[in-house]
Scaffold this active site. Structure first.
Site, PDB file in Angstrom:
ATOM      1  N   ILE A  27      26.252  -8.255  33.464  1.00 24.40           N
ATOM      2  CA  ILE A  27      25.138  -7.435  32.953  1.00 24.40           C
ATOM      3  C   ILE A  27      24.380  -8.213  31.876  1.00 24.40           C
ATOM      4  O   ILE A  27      24.935  -8.576  30.831  1.00 24.40           O
ATOM      5  CB  ILE A  27      25.657  -6.104  32.348  1.00 24.40           C
ATOM      6  CG1 ILE A  27      26.523  -5.352  33.369  1.00 24.40           C
ATOM      7  CG2 ILE A  27      24.488  -5.244  31.879  1.00 24.40           C
ATOM      8  CD1 ILE A  27      25.811  -4.963  34.644  1.00 24.40           C
ATOM      9  N   LYS A  28      23.102  -8.431  32.163  1.00 24.33           N
ATOM     10  CA  LYS A  28      22.245  -9.142  31.206  1.00 24.33           C
ATOM     11  C   LYS A  28      21.653  -8.112  30.241  1.00 24.33           C
ATOM     12  O   LYS A  28      21.060  -7.107  30.676  1.00 24.33           O
ATOM     13  CB  LYS A  28      21.100  -9.801  31.976  1.00 24.33           C
ATOM     14  CG  LYS A  28      20.955 -11.270  31.712  1.00 24.33           C
ATOM     15  CD  LYS A  28      19.855 -11.840  32.573  1.00 24.33           C
ATOM     16  CE  LYS A  28      19.564 -13.251  32.197  1.00 24.33           C
ATOM     17  NZ  LYS A  28      18.395 -13.767  32.891  1.00 24.33           N
ATOM     18  N   VAL A  29      21.815  -8.374  28.957  1.00 20.60           N
ATOM     19  CA  VAL A  29      21.359  -7.425  27.936  1.00 20.60           C
ATOM     20  C   VAL A  29      20.566  -8.198  26.888  1.00 20.60           C
ATOM     21  O   VAL A  29      21.057  -9.208  26.359  1.00 20.60           O
ATOM     22  CB  VAL A  29      22.581  -6.742  27.254  1.00 20.60           C
ATOM     23  CG1 VAL A  29      22.121  -5.711  26.237  1.00 20.60           C
ATOM     24  CG2 VAL A  29      23.508  -6.112  28.281  1.00 20.60           C
ATOM     25  N   THR A  84      19.280 -13.818  37.337  1.00 21.28           N
ATOM     26  CA  THR A  84      17.984 -13.217  37.661  1.00 21.28           C
ATOM     27  C   THR A  84      17.433 -12.636  36.359  1.00 21.28           C
ATOM     28  O   THR A  84      18.131 -12.585  35.348  1.00 21.28           O
ATOM     29  CB  THR A  84      18.123 -12.073  38.694  1.00 21.28           C
ATOM     30  OG1 THR A  84      18.813 -10.968  38.076  1.00 21.28           O
ATOM     31  CG2 THR A  84      18.884 -12.520  39.932  1.00 21.28           C
TER      32      THR A  84
END
Ligand code: E4P
Length: 212
Positions: A82-84, A27
């Site tokens: 976790i998208k960073v 997402t």
């Protein structure tokens, strides 16, 4: 190679899951913002629907706040990644999350150097955005090729997740280049199945059978 669905739409995820090809979901804030309702509930629902990794992006821009968001996100489900974004602050956050054993997806990658630094910081995945590079007249697939070579040269365990895939040709080429994972919207997944010769072949088989 893993195939992920690039969406926050639960119905689309169910539709893709029924085809048996989807092993994860990515997402981003734009995709989650499009969905009505409480975003945490949506993320929880997605994580229940899919056994594999579900990437959700932090919105904060400084490491302590990014880490606080990440700590909250991982409480939602064990399969959250976790998208960073790859910024200076993002790299520090990826390193901290790696030290804590939390999986990360370094996003908004537009150069091999950014991806290499994210891998050094301990990112689980790096997401080069193919379509957006093509949009500005660069060659997105060349970046995938460069990353596959560089990661192989140095035996880096970070997985290359081809993102911003806009067409069957992007998908085909990313697979040929050996991308570890490819995330695609449902429209591309459906296009991958279609072939005019399959349709005309099926029509002919049925017509011949009807003459029997
Ligand atoms: C990937 O993780 C991103 O969500 C996505 O692939 C971006 O694609 P777009 O450039 O089509 O928005």
């Amino acid at each position: 190679m893993k195939i992920f669905l690039d969406t926050a739409d639960i119905e689309q995820i169910r539709q893709a899951k029924a085809l048996g090809a989807i092993e994860g979901v990515t997402t981003n804030p734009s995709l989650l913002a499009k969905e009505p309702g409480d975003w945490k509930k949506i993320v929880r629902q997605i994580c229940k629907e899919i056994d594999g990794p579900v990437s959700v992006e932090v919105l904060a821009l400084d490491p302590p706040a990014m880490l606080a968001e990440a700590r909250d996100l991982v409480k939602i489900a064990p399969n959250i990644v976790i998208k960073v974004p790859v910024t200076l602050e993002g790299l520090k956050t990826i390193k901290e999350l790696h030290n804590r054993g939390i999986e990360t997806n370094a996003t908004l990658v537009f150069s091999a150097n950014q991806a290499l630094l994210a891998a050094k910081a301990g990112a689980t995945y790096v997401s080069p955005f193919i379509g957006r590079l093509d949009d500005v007249g660069q060659d997105g697939l060349q970046l995938i090729q460069d990353l596959m070579t560089i990661f192989r040269n140095y035996d880096l365990s970070t997985q290359v997740l081809a993102a911003s895939i806009r067409s069957c040709s992007h998908f085909h080429q990313a697979a040929l280049l050996g991308a570890d994972a490819i995330t695609i919207p449902l429209s591309v997944l459906l296009d991958l199945v279609r072939h005019p010769l399959t349709d005309s072949g099926l029509a002919k088989f049925l017509a011949d059978w009807a003459k029997k």
